[in-house]
Structures are given as structure tokens and as C-alpha cells.
Design a protein around this motif. Structure first.
Motif, PDB file in Angstrom:
ATOM      1  N   ASN A  75      56.708  -3.774  16.069  1.00 48.40           N
ATOM      2  CA  ASN A  75      57.114  -3.118  17.308  1.00 48.40           C
ATOM      3  C   ASN A  75      56.931  -4.120  18.444  1.00 48.40           C
ATOM      4  OD1 ASN A  75      57.543  -0.206  16.402  1.00 48.40           O
ATOM      5  ND2 ASN A  75      55.499  -0.600  15.617  1.00 48.40           N
ATOM      6  N   GLY A  81      58.859   2.424  15.237  1.00 49.94           N
ATOM      7  CA  GLY A  81      58.716   3.007  13.909  1.00 49.94           C
ATOM      8  C   GLY A  81      60.070   3.228  13.257  1.00 49.94           C
ATOM      9  N   ASP A  92      55.113   4.413  11.592  1.00 43.54           N
ATOM     10  CA  ASP A  92      55.160   3.698  12.871  1.00 43.54           C
ATOM     11  C   ASP A  92      55.043   2.192  12.673  1.00 43.54           C
ATOM     12  OD1 ASP A  92      55.408   6.057  14.223  1.00 43.54           O
ATOM     13  OD2 ASP A  92      53.296   6.214  14.757  1.00 43.54           O
ATOM     14  N   TYR A  93      54.241   1.786  11.688  1.00 48.33           N
ATOM     15  CA  TYR A  93      53.972   0.353  11.492  1.00 48.33           C
ATOM     16  C   TYR A  93      54.442  -0.168  10.143  1.00 48.33           C
ATOM     17  CZ  TYR A  93      51.108   1.313  15.548  1.00 48.33           C
ATOM     18  OH  TYR A  93      50.698   1.713  16.784  1.00 48.33           O
ATOM     19  N   THR A 110      61.286   6.441  15.218  1.00 45.62           N
ATOM     20  CA  THR A 110      60.344   7.551  15.083  1.00 45.62           C
ATOM     21  C   THR A 110      59.812   8.048  16.418  1.00 45.62           C
ATOM     22  OG1 THR A 110      59.677   6.486  13.033  1.00 45.62           O
ATOM     23  CG2 THR A 110      58.253   8.227  13.823  1.00 45.62           C
TER      24      THR A 110
END
Ligand SMILES: [Cu+2]
Length: 127
Positions: A75, A81, A92-93, A110
Motif C-alpha cells: 500500500n 488492500g 489489506d496487506y 478493500t
């Protein structure tokens, strides 16, 4: 004559360095051997995806059916995400899964990340 051999030697050294460098890793993925999160032992295909306002790089990922895949999400500005609704995946990661369903699956961002959020998408191809 001696000079020619020296030049040939240098060229060969450079070539082998380039070839071995290419084999170490491709820009979008590498395969590592390890224990999966769910206890599955085997090769995991790791793919790094950069997420930014408002897109992904790469935004198309190809994997083979049956492959264990881990997508690492960088990010780069705010939290984005990836979610793949058709496969019930979201993270997310990172995302880790076995690509057991063949087809093309759209993915989306996301987290509400700004005005272009709704346009953030990519495609996972399982072939
Ligand atoms: Cu977003």
C-alpha cells in the motif's frame, strides 16, 4: 590472438552474470518453499502488487490452477488492500490461497481510499 581470447572471456563472464541474475527472480513473482498458513507444505508462488491511488501494478495476475499463491500488497500511499468477491478472498496487506478454481476473477480495493476508490480493480487469471 591473446587479446581476442581475453575479450571472449569477458563477454562470457558478462553473459553468465546476466543469465544467473535473470534466474534469481522475475519482477512479478518468485517461488518459495515453505509451510503454508493452513499447514499445507509446498511451493508458494509469491506475487508483489503495488497499490496506489487509484490502481494496481501489476493489475493482471496469472497463476496456474492448483498453485499455492501469496499476493503481497504494498500500500504505497494509503491503505487499499485487495478483495476477490468471486473467491471469497480479502486482505489489506496480503492474500494467501490455493488457486483451485479456473477462470478470470475481478478484484477490487478493500478500503475506501478516496475519490477513485470505486475504479480500483484488477484481474486474477487462473489457467
Ligand atoms: Cu480504495
Amino acid at each position: 590472438m591473446k587479446m581476442n581470447k581475453l575479450v571472449l572471456f569477458i563477454v562470457l563472464m558478462l553473459l553468465s552474470a546476466v543469465i544467473s541474475g535473470c534466474n534469481k527472480s522475475s519482477p512479478i513473482g518468485s517461488v518459495v518453499q515453505e509451510n503454508g498458513a493452513d499447514g499445507v507444505v509446498g511451493a508458494v508462488k509469491e506475487i508483489n502488487v503495488k497499490a496506489f491511488q487509484f490502481g494496481y501494478d501489476p493489475d493482471v495476475i496469472k497463476v496456474k490452477k492448483g498453485e499455492r499463491v501469496r499476493i503481497n500488497i504494498d500500500n504505497s500511499d494509503v491503505l487499499h488492500g485487495i478483495r476477490v468477491p468471486d473467491l471469497g478472498l480479502r486482505g489489506d496487506y496480503s492474500l494467501e490461497f490455493t488457486a483451485d478454481k479456473q477462470g478470470e476473477f475481478a478484484w477490487y480495493c478493500t478500503n475506501m481510499c478516496g475519490q477513485g476508490h470505486m475504479g480500483m480493480k484488477g484481474k486474477l487469471i487462473v489457467e
